[in-house]
Design a protein around this motif. Structure first.
Motif, short mmCIF file in Angstrom:
data_model
loop_
_atom_site.label_atom_id
_atom_site.label_comp_id
_atom_site.label_asym_id
_atom_site.label_seq_id
_atom_site.Cartn_x
_atom_site.Cartn_y
_atom_site.Cartn_z
N LEU A 267 46.88 21.39 66.60
CA LEU A 267 47.34 21.54 67.97
C LEU A 267 48.39 20.49 68.31
CD1 LEU A 267 44.61 23.08 67.88
CD2 LEU A 267 44.21 22.33 70.24
N LYS A 268 49.38 20.89 69.10
CA LYS A 268 50.39 19.96 69.59
C LYS A 268 49.81 19.18 70.77
CE LYS A 268 54.42 20.46 67.37
NZ LYS A 268 55.46 21.30 67.95
N LEU A 269 48.87 18.30 70.46
CA LEU A 269 48.27 17.42 71.45
C LEU A 269 48.23 16.02 70.88
CD1 LEU A 269 45.21 19.53 72.73
CD2 LEU A 269 47.36 19.10 73.93
N ASP A 270 48.25 15.02 71.76
CA ASP A 270 48.17 13.63 71.35
C ASP A 270 46.71 13.26 71.14
OD1 ASP A 270 48.25 10.92 70.99
OD2 ASP A 270 49.38 10.48 72.82
N PRO A 271 46.29 13.01 69.89
CA PRO A 271 44.88 12.71 69.63
C PRO A 271 44.38 11.47 70.35
CG PRO A 271 46.05 13.19 67.59
CD PRO A 271 47.09 13.03 68.66
N THR A 272 45.30 10.54 70.69
CA THR A 272 44.87 9.30 71.34
C THR A 272 44.44 9.52 72.78
OG1 THR A 272 47.13 8.75 72.05
CG2 THR A 272 46.42 7.97 69.87
N THR A 273 44.73 10.71 73.34
CA THR A 273 44.32 11.01 74.71
C THR A 273 42.98 11.71 74.76
OG1 THR A 273 45.45 13.16 74.73
CG2 THR A 273 46.75 11.23 75.36
N LEU A 274 42.34 11.90 73.60
CA LEU A 274 41.09 12.66 73.54
C LEU A 274 39.98 11.83 72.92
CD1 LEU A 274 42.66 15.91 72.06
CD2 LEU A 274 41.95 15.60 74.43
N ALA A 275 38.75 12.18 73.26
CA ALA A 275 37.59 11.60 72.60
C ALA A 275 37.30 12.45 71.37
CB ALA A 275 36.40 11.56 73.55
N LEU A 276 37.62 11.94 70.20
CA LEU A 276 37.48 12.72 68.97
C LEU A 276 36.02 12.82 68.56
CD1 LEU A 276 40.50 11.34 66.89
CD2 LEU A 276 40.43 13.30 68.46
N GLU A 277 35.66 13.98 68.00
CA GLU A 277 34.29 14.25 67.60
C GLU A 277 34.26 14.52 66.09
OE1 GLU A 277 30.96 17.76 68.27
OE2 GLU A 277 32.42 17.35 69.86
N SER A 278 33.51 13.72 65.37
CA SER A 278 33.45 13.84 63.92
C SER A 278 33.04 15.25 63.50
CB SER A 278 32.44 12.83 63.35
OG SER A 278 32.34 12.96 61.95
N GLY A 279 33.79 15.82 62.54
CA GLY A 279 33.50 17.16 62.05
C GLY A 279 34.09 18.27 62.90
N PHE A 280 34.65 17.90 64.05
CA PHE A 280 35.23 18.92 64.95
C PHE A 280 36.71 18.62 65.23
CE2 PHE A 280 35.92 20.40 69.43
CZ PHE A 280 36.01 21.75 69.13
N THR A 281 37.02 17.43 65.69
CA THR A 281 38.40 17.05 65.96
C THR A 281 38.78 15.82 65.14
OG1 THR A 281 37.60 15.84 67.90
CG2 THR A 281 38.54 18.04 68.27
N GLU A 306 34.34 28.38 71.12
CA GLU A 306 34.18 28.26 72.57
C GLU A 306 34.44 26.84 73.03
OE1 GLU A 306 30.37 29.78 73.63
OE2 GLU A 306 30.78 31.79 72.88
N LYS A 307 33.98 25.87 72.24
CA LYS A 307 34.20 24.46 72.58
C LYS A 307 35.68 24.09 72.50
CE LYS A 307 32.32 21.50 69.77
NZ LYS A 307 31.35 20.62 69.07
N ALA A 308 36.41 24.78 71.63
CA ALA A 308 37.83 24.46 71.42
C ALA A 308 38.74 25.10 72.45
CB ALA A 308 38.26 24.91 70.02
N GLN A 309 38.26 26.08 73.19
CA GLN A 309 39.13 26.83 74.10
C GLN A 309 39.88 25.97 75.11
OE1 GLN A 309 37.03 30.23 75.74
NE2 GLN A 309 36.48 30.98 73.70
N PRO A 310 39.24 24.97 75.76
CA PRO A 310 40.02 24.13 76.68
C PRO A 310 41.16 23.39 76.00
CG PRO A 310 37.67 23.86 77.07
CD PRO A 310 37.81 24.65 75.80
#
Length: 319
Positions: A267-281, A306-310
Protein backbone atom coordinates in the motif's frame (compact mmCIF):
# COMPACT_ATOMS: atom_id res chain seq x y z
CA UNK A 1 -16.55 21.62 -19.97
CA UNK A 2 -15.25 20.80 -16.50
CA UNK A 3 -17.55 22.02 -13.73
CA UNK A 4 -14.93 21.83 -10.97
CA UNK A 5 -14.56 25.09 -9.04
CA UNK A 6 -12.03 26.08 -6.39
CA UNK A 7 -12.84 28.52 -3.59
CA UNK A 8 -10.59 30.35 -1.13
CA UNK A 9 -11.77 30.97 2.42
CA UNK A 10 -10.15 34.03 4.00
CA UNK A 11 -11.87 34.89 7.24
CA UNK A 12 -15.41 35.97 6.42
CA UNK A 13 -14.58 36.33 2.73
CA UNK A 14 -15.16 33.55 0.22
CA UNK A 15 -13.73 34.03 -3.25
CA UNK A 16 -13.63 31.79 -6.29
CA UNK A 17 -10.25 31.19 -7.86
CA UNK A 18 -10.64 31.42 -11.63
CA UNK A 19 -9.40 28.33 -13.41
CA UNK A 20 -7.57 28.46 -16.70
CA UNK A 21 -6.08 26.12 -19.28
CA UNK A 22 -2.83 27.04 -20.98
CA UNK A 23 -3.25 27.96 -24.62
CA UNK A 24 0.40 27.39 -25.49
CA UNK A 25 1.03 23.64 -25.58
CA UNK A 26 4.79 23.87 -24.99
CA UNK A 27 4.44 25.66 -21.64
CA UNK A 28 2.12 22.90 -20.43
CA UNK A 29 4.50 20.25 -21.68
CA UNK A 30 7.49 21.84 -19.93
CA UNK A 31 5.54 22.02 -16.67
CA UNK A 32 4.60 18.34 -16.78
CA UNK A 33 8.01 17.07 -17.91
CA UNK A 34 9.74 18.95 -15.09
CA UNK A 35 7.43 17.31 -12.51
CA UNK A 36 6.43 14.08 -14.23
CA UNK A 37 7.19 11.67 -11.38
CA UNK A 38 5.50 13.81 -8.71
CA UNK A 39 2.37 14.40 -10.82
CA UNK A 40 1.86 11.04 -12.53
CA UNK A 41 4.36 8.56 -11.09
CA UNK A 42 6.19 8.43 -14.44
CA UNK A 43 9.95 8.64 -14.99
CA UNK A 44 10.89 11.03 -17.79
CA UNK A 45 12.72 9.58 -20.80
CA UNK A 46 12.48 11.96 -23.74
CA UNK A 47 10.71 15.01 -25.14
CA UNK A 48 9.71 15.51 -28.79
CA UNK A 49 11.02 12.03 -29.61
CA UNK A 50 11.29 11.56 -33.38
CA UNK A 51 9.61 8.52 -34.92
CA UNK A 52 11.91 8.71 -37.95
CA UNK A 53 11.50 9.69 -41.59
CA UNK A 54 9.02 6.94 -42.44
CA UNK A 55 6.49 7.75 -39.70
CA UNK A 56 7.34 11.44 -39.75
CA UNK A 57 6.19 12.42 -36.29
CA UNK A 58 7.34 13.52 -32.85
CA UNK A 59 6.03 12.01 -29.60
CA UNK A 60 5.46 14.82 -27.09
CA UNK A 61 6.73 12.93 -24.03
CA UNK A 62 8.04 9.40 -23.50
CA UNK A 63 8.26 7.89 -20.04
CA UNK A 64 8.27 4.75 -17.92
CA UNK A 65 5.73 4.36 -15.13
CA UNK A 66 6.16 2.87 -11.65
CA UNK A 67 5.19 -0.58 -13.00
CA UNK A 68 7.88 -0.29 -15.70
CA UNK A 69 5.23 0.06 -18.41
CA UNK A 70 6.06 2.33 -21.40
CA UNK A 71 4.08 5.58 -21.49
CA UNK A 72 3.31 8.00 -24.32
CA UNK A 73 1.97 11.43 -23.32
CA UNK A 74 0.30 13.73 -25.82
CA UNK A 75 -0.88 17.25 -24.95
CA UNK A 76 -3.97 18.63 -26.65
CA UNK A 77 -3.55 22.12 -28.10
CA UNK A 78 -7.25 22.82 -28.62
CA UNK A 79 -10.61 21.22 -27.87
CA UNK A 80 -11.13 20.26 -31.52
CA UNK A 81 -7.73 18.64 -32.05
CA UNK A 82 -7.90 14.87 -32.51
CA UNK A 83 -5.08 14.02 -30.12
CA UNK A 84 -6.45 10.50 -29.51
CA UNK A 85 -5.89 9.35 -33.11
CA UNK A 86 -2.44 10.90 -33.08
CA UNK A 87 -1.61 9.10 -29.84
CA UNK A 88 -2.84 5.77 -31.22
CA UNK A 89 -0.55 6.22 -34.21
CA UNK A 90 2.41 6.70 -31.86
CA UNK A 91 1.33 3.77 -29.68
CA UNK A 92 1.44 1.46 -32.71
CA UNK A 93 4.84 2.90 -33.59
CA UNK A 94 6.06 2.14 -30.05
CA UNK A 95 4.98 -1.51 -30.24
CA UNK A 96 6.88 -1.83 -33.53
CA UNK A 97 10.02 -0.28 -32.01
CA UNK A 98 10.36 -2.06 -28.67
CA UNK A 99 14.12 -2.39 -29.01
CA UNK A 100 14.57 1.32 -29.69
CA UNK A 101 12.52 2.18 -26.60
CA UNK A 102 14.47 -0.24 -24.43
CA UNK A 103 17.78 1.24 -25.56
CA UNK A 104 16.46 4.67 -24.59
CA UNK A 105 15.54 3.34 -21.13
CA UNK A 106 19.01 1.81 -20.77
CA UNK A 107 20.69 5.13 -21.66
CA UNK A 108 18.53 7.15 -19.25
CA UNK A 109 17.82 4.78 -16.36
CA UNK A 110 20.32 1.94 -16.65
CA UNK A 111 20.51 -1.69 -17.77
CA UNK A 112 18.55 -3.16 -14.85
CA UNK A 113 15.55 -0.92 -15.49
CA UNK A 114 15.76 -1.60 -19.23
CA UNK A 115 15.62 -5.36 -18.58
CA UNK A 116 12.54 -4.85 -16.41
CA UNK A 117 10.42 -3.03 -19.04
CA UNK A 118 6.95 -4.62 -19.04
CA UNK A 119 5.22 -4.68 -22.43
CA UNK A 120 1.96 -6.18 -21.16
CA UNK A 121 0.22 -2.79 -20.76
CA UNK A 122 1.75 0.20 -22.62
CA UNK A 123 -0.14 3.42 -21.82
CA UNK A 124 -1.30 6.43 -23.80
CA UNK A 125 -2.05 9.55 -21.73
CA UNK A 126 -3.89 12.43 -23.39
CA UNK A 127 -3.72 15.64 -21.33
CA UNK A 128 -5.91 18.62 -22.18
CA UNK A 129 -7.69 21.64 -20.75
CA UNK A 130 -10.89 19.89 -21.79
CA UNK A 131 -12.27 17.06 -23.92
CA UNK A 132 -15.40 16.85 -26.05
CA UNK A 133 -18.10 14.27 -25.44
CA UNK A 134 -16.94 12.66 -28.68
CA UNK A 135 -13.46 12.15 -27.20
CA UNK A 136 -14.91 10.46 -24.12
CA UNK A 137 -17.17 8.24 -26.23
CA UNK A 138 -14.39 7.32 -28.67
CA UNK A 139 -11.96 6.00 -26.04
CA UNK A 140 -14.68 3.76 -24.61
CA UNK A 141 -14.97 2.05 -28.00
CA UNK A 142 -11.24 1.54 -28.47
CA UNK A 143 -9.74 -1.54 -26.84
CA UNK A 144 -6.48 0.18 -25.95
CA UNK A 145 -4.96 1.50 -22.74
CA UNK A 146 -5.92 5.17 -23.14
CA UNK A 147 -6.32 7.66 -20.29
CA UNK A 148 -7.83 11.14 -20.58
CA UNK A 149 -6.62 13.68 -18.01
CA UNK A 150 -8.12 17.16 -17.72
CA UNK A 151 -6.11 19.94 -16.09
CA UNK A 152 -6.80 23.42 -14.74
CA UNK A 153 -4.44 26.09 -13.42
CA UNK A 154 -5.61 28.16 -10.46
CA UNK A 155 -3.38 31.16 -9.94
CA UNK A 156 0.37 30.74 -10.19
CA UNK A 157 0.89 27.76 -7.89
CA UNK A 158 -2.15 25.47 -8.08
CA UNK A 159 -2.65 22.72 -10.65
CA UNK A 160 -5.70 20.45 -10.71
CA UNK A 161 -5.70 17.08 -12.50
CA UNK A 162 -8.95 15.22 -13.14
CA UNK A 163 -9.24 11.70 -14.52
CA UNK A 164 -11.86 11.93 -17.25
CA UNK A 165 -11.44 8.37 -18.49
CA UNK A 166 -9.37 5.38 -17.43
CA UNK A 167 -9.76 1.82 -18.70
CA UNK A 168 -10.97 -0.40 -15.88
CA UNK A 169 -8.49 -3.11 -16.84
CA UNK A 170 -5.32 -2.46 -18.79
CA UNK A 171 -3.66 -5.48 -20.27
CA UNK A 172 -2.23 -6.01 -23.74
CA UNK A 173 -1.79 -9.59 -24.84
CA UNK A 174 -0.41 -10.46 -28.24
CA UNK A 175 2.12 -12.94 -29.63
CA UNK A 176 3.94 -10.17 -31.43
CA UNK A 177 4.49 -8.06 -28.31
CA UNK A 178 5.42 -11.02 -26.13
CA UNK A 179 7.85 -12.42 -28.70
CA UNK A 180 9.38 -8.99 -29.30
CA UNK A 181 9.89 -8.35 -25.60
CA UNK A 182 11.57 -11.75 -25.15
CA UNK A 183 13.79 -11.09 -28.13
CA UNK A 184 14.94 -7.79 -26.64
CA UNK A 185 15.89 -9.40 -23.34
CA UNK A 186 17.92 -12.12 -25.03
CA UNK A 187 19.17 -9.99 -27.95
CA UNK A 188 17.91 -12.74 -30.26
CA UNK A 189 15.57 -12.43 -33.27
CA UNK A 190 11.91 -12.56 -32.30
CA UNK A 191 10.62 -16.12 -32.34
CA UNK A 192 7.16 -17.53 -32.78
CA UNK A 193 5.30 -16.87 -29.52
CA UNK A 194 3.68 -20.30 -29.79
CA UNK A 195 7.07 -21.75 -28.85
CA UNK A 196 7.08 -19.82 -25.58
CA UNK A 197 8.80 -21.84 -22.82
CA UNK A 198 8.90 -19.27 -20.03
CA UNK A 199 11.47 -20.19 -17.33
CA UNK A 200 9.72 -17.76 -14.98
CA UNK A 201 6.26 -19.28 -15.43
CA UNK A 202 6.02 -20.25 -11.75
CA UNK A 203 6.47 -16.57 -10.78
CA UNK A 204 3.65 -15.26 -12.93
CA UNK A 205 0.39 -14.11 -11.37
CA UNK A 206 -1.77 -16.23 -13.67
CA UNK A 207 0.17 -19.37 -12.75
CA UNK A 208 0.10 -18.60 -9.02
CA UNK A 209 -3.65 -18.05 -9.17
CA UNK A 210 -4.16 -21.38 -10.92
CA UNK A 211 -2.15 -23.14 -8.18
CA UNK A 212 -3.94 -21.47 -5.27
CA UNK A 213 -6.63 -23.02 -3.11
CA UNK A 214 -10.25 -21.96 -3.50
CA UNK A 215 -10.12 -20.13 -0.16
CA UNK A 216 -7.05 -18.15 -1.21
CA UNK A 217 -8.60 -17.24 -4.57
CA UNK A 218 -11.69 -16.07 -2.69
CA UNK A 219 -9.54 -13.66 -0.67
CA UNK A 220 -7.86 -12.43 -3.86
CA UNK A 221 -11.22 -11.91 -5.58
CA UNK A 222 -12.68 -10.16 -2.53
CA UNK A 223 -9.79 -7.68 -2.42
CA UNK A 224 -10.03 -7.16 -6.18
CA UNK A 225 -13.76 -6.40 -6.06
CA UNK A 226 -13.41 -4.18 -2.99
CA UNK A 227 -10.71 -2.04 -4.59
CA UNK A 228 -12.44 -1.50 -7.94
CA UNK A 229 -15.65 -0.58 -6.09
CA UNK A 230 -13.88 2.29 -4.31
CA UNK A 231 -14.45 4.58 -7.30
CA UNK A 232 -14.97 4.85 -11.04
CA UNK A 233 -11.43 6.20 -11.34
CA UNK A 234 -9.79 2.95 -10.21
CA UNK A 235 -7.79 1.25 -12.94
CA UNK A 236 -6.51 -2.34 -12.73
CA UNK A 237 -3.18 -3.24 -14.32
CA UNK A 238 -2.65 -6.99 -14.60
CA UNK A 239 1.11 -7.33 -14.79
CA UNK A 240 3.27 -10.44 -14.89
CA UNK A 241 4.24 -10.54 -11.24
CA UNK A 242 1.52 -8.54 -9.50
CA UNK A 243 -1.77 -6.71 -10.01
CA UNK A 244 -1.67 -2.92 -9.60
CA UNK A 245 -4.65 -0.76 -8.64
CA UNK A 246 -4.17 2.88 -9.58
CA UNK A 247 -5.75 6.28 -9.97
CA UNK A 248 -3.19 8.73 -11.33
CA UNK A 249 -0.62 6.57 -9.50
CA UNK A 250 -0.64 3.11 -7.92
CA UNK A 251 -2.21 2.96 -4.49
CA UNK A 252 -2.24 -0.84 -3.96
CA UNK A 253 -0.28 -3.70 -5.53
CA UNK A 254 -1.38 -7.29 -4.92
CA UNK A 255 0.43 -10.62 -5.14
CA UNK A 256 -0.65 -14.16 -4.30
CA UNK A 257 1.55 -16.96 -2.94
CA UNK A 258 -0.08 -20.42 -3.07
CA UNK A 259 2.68 -22.20 -1.11
CA UNK A 260 2.65 -19.64 1.72
CA UNK A 261 -1.17 -19.48 1.45
CA UNK A 262 -1.17 -15.70 1.56
CA UNK A 263 -2.35 -12.74 -0.45
CA UNK A 264 0.19 -9.93 -0.04
CA UNK A 265 -0.64 -6.26 -0.56
CA UNK A 266 1.71 -3.29 -0.86
CA UNK A 267 0.00 0.00 0.00
CA UNK A 268 1.08 3.57 -0.72
CA UNK A 269 0.98 4.49 2.96
CA UNK A 270 3.67 5.72 5.34
CA UNK A 271 4.33 2.82 7.75
CA UNK A 272 5.63 5.25 10.40
CA UNK A 273 2.11 6.68 10.79
CA UNK A 274 0.65 3.29 11.73
CA UNK A 275 0.85 0.86 14.63
CA UNK A 276 2.33 -2.17 12.88
CA UNK A 277 1.09 -5.63 13.81
CA UNK A 278 3.43 -8.60 13.53
CA UNK A 279 2.31 -11.07 10.86
CA UNK A 280 -0.19 -8.59 9.43
CA UNK A 281 1.50 -5.28 8.60
CA UNK A 282 5.18 -4.58 7.89
CA UNK A 283 7.39 -1.65 6.92
CA UNK A 284 9.07 -2.56 3.59
CA UNK A 285 10.33 0.90 2.68
CA UNK A 286 13.88 -0.47 2.76
CA UNK A 287 13.07 -3.99 1.58
CA UNK A 288 13.15 -4.98 -2.09
CA UNK A 289 9.81 -6.21 -3.48
CA UNK A 290 7.75 -6.25 -6.64
CA UNK A 291 5.15 -3.54 -7.07
CA UNK A 292 5.04 -0.20 -5.26
CA UNK A 293 4.16 0.84 -1.74
CA UNK A 294 6.00 0.92 1.58
CA UNK A 295 3.39 -0.85 3.73
CA UNK A 296 3.06 -4.62 3.34
CA UNK A 297 -0.23 -6.20 4.44
CA UNK A 298 -0.44 -10.01 4.61
CA UNK A 299 -3.86 -11.65 4.28
CA UNK A 300 -4.37 -15.26 5.32
CA UNK A 301 -8.13 -15.19 5.92
CA UNK A 302 -11.29 -13.22 5.24
CA UNK A 303 -10.94 -11.82 8.77
CA UNK A 304 -7.57 -10.33 7.75
CA UNK A 305 -9.21 -8.84 4.66
CA UNK A 306 -11.92 -7.18 6.77
CA UNK A 307 -9.26 -5.80 9.11
CA UNK A 308 -7.34 -4.41 6.13
CA UNK A 309 -10.28 -2.57 4.56
CA UNK A 310 -9.73 0.77 6.39
CA UNK A 311 -6.12 0.73 5.22
CA UNK A 312 -7.21 0.08 1.63
CA UNK A 313 -9.63 3.02 1.77
CA UNK A 314 -6.93 5.23 3.23
CA UNK A 315 -4.50 4.27 0.47
CA UNK A 316 -7.15 5.02 -2.16
CA UNK A 317 -7.80 8.43 -0.64
CA UNK A 318 -4.13 9.26 -0.78
CA UNK A 319 -2.87 8.32 2.66
Amino acid sequence: MSDIKLFHFGGAQVSELPGSAMQVEKSLQVLFEANLEALLGIRFLATEHSTGHVHGGRIDTLGLDEDNSPVIIEYKRSVNENVINQGLFYLDWLLDHCKEFQWLVMERLGQDVANAVDWSAPRLLCIAGDFTRYDEHAVKQIARNIELIRYRRFGEDLLMLELVHVPKTSKLNGPKVVAEAKAISSLQPAADASQDNDPYLSQRMSYRLSQSSADLRDIYDAVHQFLIALGDDVQVKELKLYTAFKRLKNFVCMEIYPQARTVTLFLKLDPTTLALESGFTRDVSNVGHFGTGDLQVTLKSMADFEKAQPLLVRAYEGG
